[in-house]
Design an enzyme around this catalytic site. Structure first.
Site, PDB file in Angstrom:
ATOM      1  N   TYR A 182     -13.727  -3.743  11.615  1.00 36.60           N
ATOM      2  CA  TYR A 182     -12.408  -3.113  11.529  1.00 36.60           C
ATOM      3  C   TYR A 182     -11.609  -3.401  12.789  1.00 36.60           C
ATOM      4  CZ  TYR A 182      -8.820   0.510  11.046  1.00 36.60           C
ATOM      5  OH  TYR A 182      -7.616   1.178  10.951  1.00 36.60           O
ATOM      6  N   GLY A 233       0.806  -1.216   0.000  1.00 38.70           N
ATOM      7  CA  GLY A 233       0.000   0.000   0.000  1.00 38.70           C
ATOM      8  C   GLY A 233       0.834   1.258   0.000  1.00 38.70           C
ATOM      9  N   ALA A 234       1.905   1.265  -0.795  1.00 38.47           N
ATOM     10  CA  ALA A 234       2.902   2.336  -0.714  1.00 38.47           C
ATOM     11  C   ALA A 234       2.713   3.434  -1.752  1.00 38.47           C
ATOM     12  CB  ALA A 234       4.305   1.736  -0.853  1.00 38.47           C
ATOM     13  N   THR A 276       0.337   5.720  -1.627  1.00 41.81           N
ATOM     14  CA  THR A 276      -0.318   6.887  -1.043  1.00 41.81           C
ATOM     15  C   THR A 276      -0.185   6.853   0.477  1.00 41.81           C
ATOM     16  OG1 THR A 276      -2.412   8.133  -0.998  1.00 41.81           O
ATOM     17  CG2 THR A 276      -2.571   5.758  -0.820  1.00 41.81           C
ATOM     18  N   GLY A 277      -0.436   8.002   1.106  1.00 45.72           N
ATOM     19  CA  GLY A 277      -0.560   8.075   2.551  1.00 45.72           C
ATOM     20  C   GLY A 277       0.649   7.601   3.331  1.00 45.72           C
ATOM     21  N   GLY A 301       1.919   4.623   3.690  1.00 48.09           N
ATOM     22  CA  GLY A 301       2.801   3.725   2.959  1.00 48.09           C
ATOM     23  C   GLY A 301       3.754   4.475   2.058  1.00 48.09           C
ATOM     24  N   SER A 305      -3.767  -0.327  14.606  1.00 52.34           N
ATOM     25  CA  SER A 305      -4.545   0.886  14.801  1.00 52.34           C
ATOM     26  C   SER A 305      -5.096   0.911  16.212  1.00 52.34           C
ATOM     27  CB  SER A 305      -5.710   0.923  13.801  1.00 52.34           C
ATOM     28  OG  SER A 305      -6.652   1.919  14.138  1.00 52.34           O
TER      29      SER A 305
END
Length: 300
Positions: free
Chosen positions: A172, A22-23, A25-26, A28, A146
């Site tokens: 979640y 997941g790199a 965006t954000g 990552g 999280s």
């Protein structure tokens, strides 16, 4: 341990191979960018290859892109095969990609989307790459959890895929609790080998698009909450970067922001919920994860 840890504390990463999911965006993106800027060979493992290439173009250093869709075990296996062929050794695997508070959907394999993406996809990927990490002294598996693991976080073995009823917040929480239980149990299994460690981290409240799937009734409170407490993704990525690079980090530790409530600030060692340390549930979750993914770990 110094309470003020910033990107300036990242040691030279020259010679290390890092895979970050997941790199594009954000968090990552910032994690991968900083690793590359400090000399690592970085692989952006992303679902959208074109976006991954655009992200790589904005980074300096040795950065490549690998297609990875965590919602399909078939493509997870294909990605792992590509990575194994390209990299005889991997020093760092950052399990960063994730989804949050999605409407009930399922993965290609029939898993509830949040559990399938956040936990089971990463469980499979880590197991398939582990023999590239195990021979490397100082190698690490960093999994991004999280504070949401505390919100109705429990492993619902009686309805793991939320087929009878669905609560997106609790689902979640289950997936993020699973991330922590995976880390803690993996560390116990890695410890006898003495080379690779498993560490967890969480970003607090950071400027990402993770809440894009939140229920409309939650979006406004989340937006207000973020506007008051938000920190940039560059800061939100620091707990992951510390877990990935700080020489003082030990296996089985958990890093998060240093403020009260762990919402923002410089990364420090934190603790997770009492439920996350339940050894029996960890063991059961591990066995179920192996059964669901068909991936067993080469750890004896």
């Amino acid at each position: 341990m110094n309470d003020i840890w910033t990107a300036q504390h990242i040691p030279d990463q020259t010679g290390r191979v890092a895979v970050v999911t997941g790199a594009n965006t954000g968090l990552g993106f910032e994690t991968a960018r900083m690793l590359a800027e400090h000399g690592a060979t970085v692989v952006l493992a992303v679902r959208d290859v074109e976006k991954g290439k655009q992200a790589a173009a904005r980074m300096g250093g040795d950065v490549t892109v690998q297609a990875l869709d965590l919602t399909s075990l078939h493509t997870v296996r294909a990605a792992a095969a590509d990575l194994r062929a390209a990299h005889p050794r991997i020093d760092l695997l950052v399990n960063n990609a994730g989804v949050m508070h999605t409407p009930r959907r399922t993965t290609a394999d029939g898993f509830e989307l949040q559990l399938g993406t956040n936990h089971l996809g990463h469980f499979a990927l880590t197991g398939l790459l582990l023999d590239r990490l195990l021979p490397v002294a100082g190698s690490r598996v960093v999994t991004v959890a999280s504070t949401g693991h505390r919100l109705r976080g429990a492993i619902h073995f009686d309805d793991l895929q939320w087929e009878r009823s669905y609560d997106r917040v609790a689902a979640y929480g289950q997936s993020k609790l699973a991330n922590l239980m995976f880390t803690y149990h993996l560390q116990r299994r890695l410890a006898p080998h003495g080379t690779t460690v498993a560490v967890a981290a969480h970003p607090g409240v950071a400027a990402t698009d993770l809440a894009r799937d939140a229920h409309p009734a939650l979006r406004l409170p989340l937006t207000w909450f973020s506007s008051v407490l938000i920190q940039p993704a560059t800061t939100g990525a620091l707990p992951t970067l510390r877990a990935a690079t700080d020489p003082a980090v030990l296996g089985g530790q958990y890093y998060g922001p240093g403020s009260r409530g762990e919402l923002r600030g410089y990364p420090r060692l934190v603790t997770s919920s009492p439920a996350s340390y339940d050894l029996d549930v960890q063991q059961r979750l591990w066995a179920v994860s192996e059964e669901l993914t068909g991936v067993t770990y080469p750890l004896g």
